[in-house]
Design a protein around this motif. Structure first.
Motif, short mmCIF file in Angstrom:
data_model
loop_
_atom_site.label_atom_id
_atom_site.label_comp_id
_atom_site.label_asym_id
_atom_site.label_seq_id
_atom_site.Cartn_x
_atom_site.Cartn_y
_atom_site.Cartn_z
N UNK A 177 0.82 -1.22 0.00
CA UNK A 177 0.00 0.00 0.00
C UNK A 177 0.86 1.28 0.00
N UNK A 178 2.02 1.22 0.65
CA UNK A 178 2.93 2.37 0.62
C UNK A 178 3.35 2.65 -0.82
N UNK A 179 3.69 1.62 -1.56
CA UNK A 179 4.09 1.81 -2.95
C UNK A 179 2.94 2.41 -3.77
N UNK A 180 1.71 1.98 -3.47
CA UNK A 180 0.54 2.57 -4.14
C UNK A 180 0.43 4.06 -3.85
N UNK A 181 0.69 4.44 -2.60
CA UNK A 181 0.64 5.86 -2.22
C UNK A 181 1.71 6.66 -2.95
N UNK A 182 2.90 6.08 -3.08
CA UNK A 182 3.98 6.77 -3.79
C UNK A 182 3.59 6.96 -5.25
N UNK A 183 3.04 5.93 -5.87
CA UNK A 183 2.62 6.04 -7.27
C UNK A 183 1.51 7.08 -7.41
N UNK A 184 0.58 7.13 -6.46
CA UNK A 184 -0.51 8.12 -6.51
C UNK A 184 0.04 9.53 -6.35
N UNK A 213 8.73 3.25 -12.22
CA UNK A 213 9.62 2.67 -11.21
C UNK A 213 8.84 1.93 -10.13
N UNK A 214 7.75 2.53 -9.65
CA UNK A 214 6.95 1.88 -8.61
C UNK A 214 6.31 0.60 -9.16
N UNK A 215 5.82 0.64 -10.39
CA UNK A 215 5.21 -0.54 -10.99
C UNK A 215 6.22 -1.68 -11.10
N UNK A 216 7.44 -1.36 -11.54
CA UNK A 216 8.48 -2.37 -11.65
C UNK A 216 8.85 -2.93 -10.27
N UNK A 217 8.93 -2.04 -9.29
CA UNK A 217 9.30 -2.47 -7.95
C UNK A 217 8.23 -3.35 -7.33
N UNK A 218 6.96 -3.03 -7.57
CA UNK A 218 5.88 -3.85 -7.04
C UNK A 218 5.92 -5.26 -7.63
N UNK A 250 7.94 -7.48 -17.00
CA UNK A 250 6.82 -6.91 -16.26
C UNK A 250 6.05 -5.96 -17.16
N UNK A 251 4.73 -5.98 -17.06
CA UNK A 251 3.95 -5.03 -17.86
C UNK A 251 4.24 -3.61 -17.39
N UNK A 252 4.44 -2.73 -18.32
CA UNK A 252 4.75 -1.35 -17.99
C UNK A 252 3.51 -0.50 -18.12
N UNK A 253 3.24 0.31 -17.10
CA UNK A 253 2.07 1.18 -17.12
C UNK A 253 2.34 2.48 -17.85
N UNK A 254 3.59 2.85 -17.96
CA UNK A 254 3.95 4.09 -18.64
C UNK A 254 5.22 3.84 -19.45
N UNK A 255 5.34 4.44 -20.62
CA UNK A 255 6.56 4.23 -21.40
C UNK A 255 7.75 4.85 -20.69
N UNK A 256 8.88 4.19 -20.84
CA UNK A 256 10.11 4.67 -20.20
C UNK A 256 10.63 5.88 -20.95
N UNK A 257 11.03 6.93 -20.23
CA UNK A 257 11.63 8.08 -20.90
C UNK A 257 12.91 7.67 -21.61
N UNK A 258 13.16 8.26 -22.75
CA UNK A 258 14.33 7.87 -23.55
C UNK A 258 15.65 8.14 -22.84
N UNK A 259 15.71 9.20 -22.05
CA UNK A 259 16.97 9.58 -21.43
C UNK A 259 17.05 9.16 -19.96
#
Length: 109
Positions: free
Chosen positions: A15-22, A39-44, A69-78
């Motif tokens: 739940x802490x990780x969910x709060x960080x993502x929110x 990052x939070x999605x990968x860590x979870x 792992x499924x990614x919820x957001x595309x990774x920034x190029x840099x």
């Protein structure tokens, strides 16, 4: 040796990780928001796998890689590479660079 029960700890961690993502929604920088959510999605995913291993799930065999792992957001190029422990014990990204620290959560009084 019996595996300790970590249900209570995971009950706080996930739940802490969910709060960080929110909290990412409050960041003014769009790329920072995307990176934080990713990052939070990968860590979870990693912590869910750790939890399943502690509960007796079989480990990976034959050096095969786990499914990505499924990614919820595309990774920034840099985006900088994630810090990893290497055989020489040196991480590619310094801990201070990430802005994260490790310390006691309890008051030191």
């Amino acid at each position: 040796m019996a595996t300790p029960n970590f249900d209570r700890d995971f009950g706080y961690l996930l739940p802490f990780m969910d709060k960080v993502a929110a909290a990412a929604a409050d960041l003014p920088d769009a790329s920072a928001r995307e990176e934080l959510v990713r990052l939070v999605a990968e860590e979870k995913v990693r912590w869910e796998r750790i939890r399943s291993l502690l509960q007796g799930a079989p480990g990976q065999r034959g050096g095969s890689k786990p499914a990505p792992a499924p990614s919820r957001a595309p990774a920034p190029a840099a985006a900088p590479p994630l810090a990893r422990v290497s055989s020489d014990g040196v991480s590619r990204v310094a801990p201070r660079e990430s802005g994260l620290t490790v310390g006691s959560l309890k008051d030191s009084r």
